[in-house]
Design a protein around this motif. Sequence first.
Motif, PDB file in Angstrom:
ATOM      1  N   ALA A 101       0.830  -1.208   0.000  1.00 11.15           N
ATOM      2  CA  ALA A 101       0.000   0.000   0.000  1.00 11.15           C
ATOM      3  C   ALA A 101       0.862   1.254   0.000  1.00 11.15           C
ATOM      4  CB  ALA A 101      -0.931  -0.004   1.207  1.00 11.15           C
ATOM      5  N   ASN A 104       2.210   1.652  -3.513  1.00 13.68           N
ATOM      6  CA  ASN A 104       1.156   2.144  -4.403  1.00 13.68           C
ATOM      7  C   ASN A 104       0.919   3.639  -4.209  1.00 13.68           C
ATOM      8  OD1 ASN A 104       0.781  -0.421  -5.439  1.00 13.68           O
ATOM      9  ND2 ASN A 104      -0.957  -0.891  -4.116  1.00 13.68           N
ATOM     10  N   THR A 105       0.872   4.059  -2.954  1.00 14.94           N
ATOM     11  CA  THR A 105       0.678   5.482  -2.665  1.00 14.94           C
ATOM     12  C   THR A 105       1.836   6.313  -3.200  1.00 14.94           C
ATOM     13  OG1 THR A 105      -0.468   4.837  -0.636  1.00 14.94           O
ATOM     14  CG2 THR A 105       0.178   7.137  -0.839  1.00 14.94           C
ATOM     15  N   ILE A 108       1.536   6.544  -7.070  1.00  9.71           N
ATOM     16  CA  ILE A 108       0.462   7.473  -7.454  1.00  9.71           C
ATOM     17  C   ILE A 108       0.882   8.913  -7.208  1.00  9.71           C
ATOM     18  CG2 ILE A 108      -1.864   8.237  -6.850  1.00  9.71           C
ATOM     19  CD1 ILE A 108      -2.539   5.298  -6.285  1.00  9.71           C
ATOM     20  N   THR A 109       1.498   9.183  -6.063  1.00 11.14           N
ATOM     21  CA  THR A 109       1.892  10.555  -5.724  1.00 11.14           C
ATOM     22  C   THR A 109       2.963  11.074  -6.662  1.00 11.14           C
ATOM     23  OG1 THR A 109       1.353  10.135  -3.393  1.00 11.14           O
ATOM     24  CG2 THR A 109       2.763  12.029  -3.887  1.00 11.14           C
ATOM     25  N   LEU A 170      -3.391   1.420 -11.072  1.00 11.47           N
ATOM     26  CA  LEU A 170      -2.841   2.665 -10.537  1.00 11.47           C
ATOM     27  C   LEU A 170      -2.919   3.788 -11.564  1.00 11.47           C
ATOM     28  CD1 LEU A 170       0.315   1.356  -8.618  1.00 11.47           C
ATOM     29  CD2 LEU A 170      -1.988   1.759  -7.742  1.00 11.47           C
ATOM     30  N   TRP A 239      -1.105  12.056  -1.228  1.00 11.94           N
ATOM     31  CA  TRP A 239      -0.668  11.112  -0.195  1.00 11.94           C
ATOM     32  C   TRP A 239      -1.799  10.809   0.789  1.00 11.94           C
ATOM     33  CZ3 TRP A 239       3.700   8.262   0.278  1.00 11.94           C
ATOM     34  CH2 TRP A 239       3.930   7.636   1.509  1.00 11.94           C
ATOM     35  N   PRO A 245      -8.902   6.417  -4.471  1.00 14.83           N
ATOM     36  CA  PRO A 245      -8.408   5.028  -4.506  1.00 14.83           C
ATOM     37  C   PRO A 245      -9.451   4.013  -4.051  1.00 14.83           C
ATOM     38  CG  PRO A 245      -6.790   6.468  -3.514  1.00 14.83           C
ATOM     39  CD  PRO A 245      -8.033   7.276  -3.647  1.00 14.83           C
ATOM     40  N   GLY A 255      -4.451  -1.485  -2.463  1.00 14.26           N
ATOM     41  CA  GLY A 255      -4.920  -0.112  -2.339  1.00 14.26           C
ATOM     42  C   GLY A 255      -3.810   0.828  -1.909  1.00 14.26           C
ATOM     43  N   THR A 256      -4.205   1.948  -1.366  1.00 20.53           N
ATOM     44  CA  THR A 256      -3.248   2.922  -0.842  1.00 20.53           C
ATOM     45  C   THR A 256      -3.215   2.838   0.684  1.00 20.53           C
ATOM     46  OG1 THR A 256      -4.969   4.619  -0.838  1.00 20.53           O
ATOM     47  CG2 THR A 256      -3.588   4.473  -2.792  1.00 20.53           C
ATOM     48  N   ILE A 257      -2.431   3.711   1.291  1.00 19.53           N
ATOM     49  CA  ILE A 257      -2.246   3.634   2.740  1.00 19.53           C
ATOM     50  C   ILE A 257      -3.570   3.784   3.473  1.00 19.53           C
ATOM     51  CG2 ILE A 257      -1.246   4.849   4.710  1.00 19.53           C
ATOM     52  CD1 ILE A 257       1.193   5.399   3.056  1.00 19.53           C
ATOM     53  N   ASN A 258      -4.339   4.801   3.138  1.00 22.14           N
ATOM     54  CA  ASN A 258      -5.592   5.042   3.851  1.00 22.14           C
ATOM     55  C   ASN A 258      -6.628   3.953   3.576  1.00 22.14           C
ATOM     56  OD1 ASN A 258      -4.751   7.487   5.069  1.00 22.14           O
ATOM     57  ND2 ASN A 258      -5.082   8.561   3.143  1.00 22.14           N
TER      58      ASN A 258
END
Length: 308
Positions: A101, A104-105, A108-109, A170, A239, A245, A255-258
């Motif tokens: 994750a 991935n974040t 994307i960032t 992504l 971020w 996402p 997914g991402t962090i959140n």
Amino acid sequence: MTETMTQVTMKIEPEQRPSGLARIPRPPRQRRERKKWSLGEIIVMVVLSILVLIVASPVIYALLNSFRSYAEITKDPMGLPTSFAFDNYVALFQQTDFLEAVLNTLIITVGTVVMLIIIVPMAAYGIERIGGRTSRFLYVLFIAGLMIPFQVRMIPLVKGFDDVGLYSTLLSVILVHLGGAASFGILLYCSFIKGIPIEVEEAAHVDGAGRLRTFWLIVFPMLLPVTSAFVIIQALGLWNDFFIPLVFLDSSSAGTINVAINRMVGLLTSQWQLIYTGAILAIVPSVAIFAAFQRYFIKGMSVGAVKG
């Protein structure tokens, strides 16, 4: 008579010669007078302190609970950790897909920010310098993108990405962010480019530089203040983003962090010790980035406001 003058000169010369480097006496230190705060300043400081405590209290609470076990958190949610061990941080990466994750974040960032830096300044430069009805129409079209809620575009975007095979990738998230941030970037860069004198570019054209070379070698370095502010705003937003996402990445991916933190919350049970740990790890990079580049952000926004 001559001997007498020589003796007088020899007596005077040693007195007139400088005896090495003389120390310059330091001026006495002036004691700074303590500023007396007025009643209004005291009230402002008290209010600001209360606001800081309100904002920082959830972060402090999450940080303390990231060092506690699940049993300790459920037994006494407001308690303090008995020891500051990093077992939860190790378990977060071993028991979940949090590392994926994070990657991935990061993709994307970084990917979105790089594409924004390449596309948005050039688009704004073309709109401002070419002029004409087409440029004005494009400018209005970009600004209209700020007024259309994302919820209106969400379902058509999901359907379109699914039809072309980009859903749950992504790249789909990057493209959605790129389209949403381009409107704000065009508005920001256009207002800044208006303040750049056209004579600088005309001198480059006289020397044989084309439009593209003039932009990257002459104009773009002048856009660094507003670029730094734009990059910081977008990087922090990317971020910390959760909704996009969640919509465009299905449950089969990490997914991402959140999104990964949200999946730790279950209907019957929740891994609170890992949730607090993930929240702290999600906060640290954004706080570090803003703290490191805060002065560039303030400078870019203030310069952009003056130029606009």
